[in-house]
Design a protein around this motif. Sequence first.
Motif, PDB file in Angstrom:
ATOM      1  N   ARG A   1     -15.736   6.182   7.038  1.00  0.00           N
ATOM      2  CA  ARG A   1     -15.634   4.772   7.416  1.00  0.00           C
ATOM      3  C   ARG A   1     -15.051   4.612   8.817  1.00  0.00           C
ATOM      4  NH1 ARG A   1     -19.478   3.084   4.358  1.00  0.00           N
ATOM      5  NH2 ARG A   1     -18.949   2.534   2.211  1.00  0.00           N
TER       6      ARG A   1
ATOM      7  N   ASP B   1       0.842  -1.190   0.000  1.00  0.00           N
ATOM      8  CA  ASP B   1       0.000   0.000   0.000  1.00  0.00           C
ATOM      9  C   ASP B   1       0.879   1.244   0.000  1.00  0.00           C
ATOM     10  OD1 ASP B   1      -2.144  -1.672   0.109  1.00  0.00           O
ATOM     11  OD2 ASP B   1      -2.972  -0.873   1.975  1.00  0.00           O
TER      12      ASP B   1
ATOM     13  N   ASP C   1     -13.950  -3.444   4.104  1.00  0.00           N
ATOM     14  CA  ASP C   1     -14.870  -3.767   3.009  1.00  0.00           C
ATOM     15  C   ASP C   1     -14.993  -5.283   2.833  1.00  0.00           C
ATOM     16  OD1 ASP C   1     -15.264  -1.095   2.548  1.00  0.00           O
ATOM     17  OD2 ASP C   1     -14.011  -0.999   0.746  1.00  0.00           O
TER      18      ASP C   1
ATOM     19  N   SER D   1      -7.170  -1.493   7.463  1.00  0.00           N
ATOM     20  CA  SER D   1      -7.368  -0.559   6.364  1.00  0.00           C
ATOM     21  C   SER D   1      -8.799  -0.708   5.849  1.00  0.00           C
ATOM     22  CB  SER D   1      -6.370  -0.830   5.242  1.00  0.00           C
ATOM     23  OG  SER D   1      -6.531  -2.147   4.741  1.00  0.00           O
ATOM     24  N   VAL D   2      -9.234   0.272   5.041  1.00  0.00           N
ATOM     25  CA  VAL D   2     -10.606   0.256   4.556  1.00  0.00           C
ATOM     26  C   VAL D   2     -10.884  -0.968   3.694  1.00  0.00           C
ATOM     27  CG1 VAL D   2     -12.248   1.458   3.047  1.00  0.00           C
ATOM     28  CG2 VAL D   2     -10.927   2.739   4.709  1.00  0.00           C
ATOM     29  N   ASN D   3      -9.916  -1.385   2.892  1.00  0.00           N
ATOM     30  CA  ASN D   3     -10.189  -2.559   2.043  1.00  0.00           C
ATOM     31  C   ASN D   3     -10.405  -3.821   2.880  1.00  0.00           C
ATOM     32  OD1 ASN D   3      -7.426  -2.521   2.695  1.00  0.00           O
ATOM     33  ND2 ASN D   3      -6.868  -3.728   0.899  1.00  0.00           N
TER      34      ASN D   3
ATOM     35  N   THR E   1      -7.071   1.515  -1.869  1.00  0.00           N
ATOM     36  CA  THR E   1      -7.159   0.616  -0.715  1.00  0.00           C
ATOM     37  C   THR E   1      -7.703   1.308   0.535  1.00  0.00           C
ATOM     38  OG1 THR E   1      -4.836   1.052  -0.163  1.00  0.00           O
ATOM     39  CG2 THR E   1      -5.301  -0.873  -1.534  1.00  0.00           C
ATOM     40  N   GLY E   2      -7.798   2.642   0.520  1.00  0.00           N
ATOM     41  CA  GLY E   2      -8.369   3.297   1.697  1.00  0.00           C
ATOM     42  C   GLY E   2      -7.975   4.750   1.795  1.00  0.00           C
ATOM     43  N   ARG E   3      -8.118   5.283   2.992  1.00  0.00           N
ATOM     44  CA  ARG E   3      -7.769   6.662   3.302  1.00  0.00           C
ATOM     45  C   ARG E   3      -6.777   6.667   4.452  1.00  0.00           C
ATOM     46  NH1 ARG E   3      -8.965  11.056   0.504  1.00  0.00           N
ATOM     47  NH2 ARG E   3      -9.522  12.280   2.348  1.00  0.00           N
TER      48      ARG E   3
ATOM     49  N   ASP F   1      -5.495   9.518  -0.005  1.00  0.00           N
ATOM     50  CA  ASP F   1      -5.858   8.153  -0.376  1.00  0.00           C
ATOM     51  C   ASP F   1      -4.647   7.236  -0.329  1.00  0.00           C
ATOM     52  OD1 ASP F   1      -8.505   8.807  -0.865  1.00  0.00           O
ATOM     53  OD2 ASP F   1      -8.152   9.257  -2.978  1.00  0.00           O
TER      54      ASP F   1
ATOM     55  N   PHE G   1      -8.510   7.003   7.569  1.00  0.00           N
ATOM     56  CA  PHE G   1      -9.416   5.901   7.891  1.00  0.00           C
ATOM     57  C   PHE G   1      -8.649   4.630   8.244  1.00  0.00           C
ATOM     58  CE2 PHE G   1     -13.215   7.514   5.176  1.00  0.00           C
ATOM     59  CZ  PHE G   1     -13.323   8.595   6.023  1.00  0.00           C
ATOM     60  N   PHE G   2      -7.359   4.770   8.474  1.00  0.00           N
ATOM     61  CA  PHE G   2      -6.552   3.633   8.877  1.00  0.00           C
ATOM     62  C   PHE G   2      -6.704   3.472  10.382  1.00  0.00           C
ATOM     63  CE2 PHE G   2      -2.265   1.938  10.076  1.00  0.00           C
ATOM     64  CZ  PHE G   2      -2.436   0.687   9.513  1.00  0.00           C
TER      65      PHE G   2
END
Length: 507
Positions: A490, A337, A390, A385-387, A370-372, A355, A375-376
């Motif tokens: 998120r 990432d 998800d 992580s956001v992924n 993969t995210g922000r 991002d 937002f980690f």
Amino acid sequence: MAILGNIIKGFIDVKESFSSETNPIKEQQEVLKKLLSTAKDTAFGNHYDFQSILNSENPSEVFANTVPYFDYNKIHNEWWYRLQEGEENITWPGHPNYFALSSGTTGKSSKRIPVTDAMIDAIKQTGIQQVFALSNFDFPADFFEKEIMMLGSSTELKAHNDHLEGEISGISASNIPFWFKSYYKPGEEIAKIDDWDARVQKIAENAEKWDIGALSGIPSWIELMLQKVISHHNLNNIHEIWPNLQVYTSGGVAFGPYEKSFNALLARPITVIDTYLASEGFVAFQSRPDTDAMKLVTDEGIYFEFVPFKPEYINEDGSLIENAPSVTLGNVTTNQDYVLIMSTVSGAWRYEIGDTIAFTDVERAEIIITGRTKFFLNTVGSQLSVNKMDDAMKHLEDQFSTKIPEYTICAKRCEDGEFYHCWYIGTEDDLNNEEIANSLDIFLKEANKNYKVARSKALKGVKVTAIQPSVFHEWSGANKKKGGQVKMERVMKEDKFKEWEEFVNQQ
């Protein structure tokens, strides 16, 4: 017979067949040189001596060692505020005619990001690249005669001092090429309606007049629009009124969490094409059908750098530490990432867009979001992580035969003094919160070793509250504005999460 469609399809196919092989690394080197050369006489270019960087043997290396990272607050407070005061030639020649308003998903007030004429041209040229790439998807000729529903923010831009302001989707739509206007829906009059609910109501009322072949917009708002059209006309699915709908161009957030609820509104599958248009520029688009990844736009006004996304390089607010190492496109790898860094024809320099991305194909310069950085979720070492979040929602959808288009989470210290991951998930089904929490916990332990370690130490447990998806939409409406580029947070900090829980309890 689709005569016009055959002509357009034929032109696209021929144009694509004559396109020469590109070299993304060389394109990026040329973009950097052009950016530095164009901006060398600006206040920013003089301050960081762009001419010396251009004269060096390795401009990309000297550029990275000379110019610091900038997040929005830093570049605004040091440079862009002067643009708001009417000054020219600050970080890019002249003065921008537009500013993109972006609260993102974490800010409390709108950011004002300059959008120059050069950027508008770059966005248009990238859009044309994407149209030519449609030849790879082998759509029938009649597809190219259908209309396109572009659902963004209002195109009625607001005058402020000597420029216009609005969200990037509204700025882009207000500058569409003349030849595209006959395809563009809902049309200029409806698109100017500022109130989201009123605009969607007008779309529903006029839906049967249009032959929509493609949709474009952020998944959550596209879903709400489709639901409104279906409800207004008492339909079973959207294909009953738009039978030729074949394509959805998604963007802004990962489509995965919305896939199940989105498909429930259709009579048959359609092609989903991902795009990555941010307030700072048109970053990437999906150029071929046999991947979910998007091709970085390496030749249209944006120079990219990449910082490995590791906790030791990230400050608590999600910004990069001063000496975080960056790499150029020629040195990236898969299975890593990266924090995305951009320098652009709008005068953003080594700008942290917020991002994180990962490369799926280095040679093709193809990426996934993969995210922000904000937002980690790394409280007590869980490193989610956001992924990964998800993926967990997809797991719950499969296990409980439900649809979960929205969610948010906070690492919160509860009444017993221990840390818990507190989730709110949006679903219309009546689910058992404890069963969901247990399933979620087991999945994340198996999917993320850092989470598993955290659960054995400082992370006491998982709490889940299932609520109606509409609550998430109303939260966005109450705190920012419905539609456009607005996306749900998120991950929330404890103070914001307290506001969220109070809002939920009032619904």
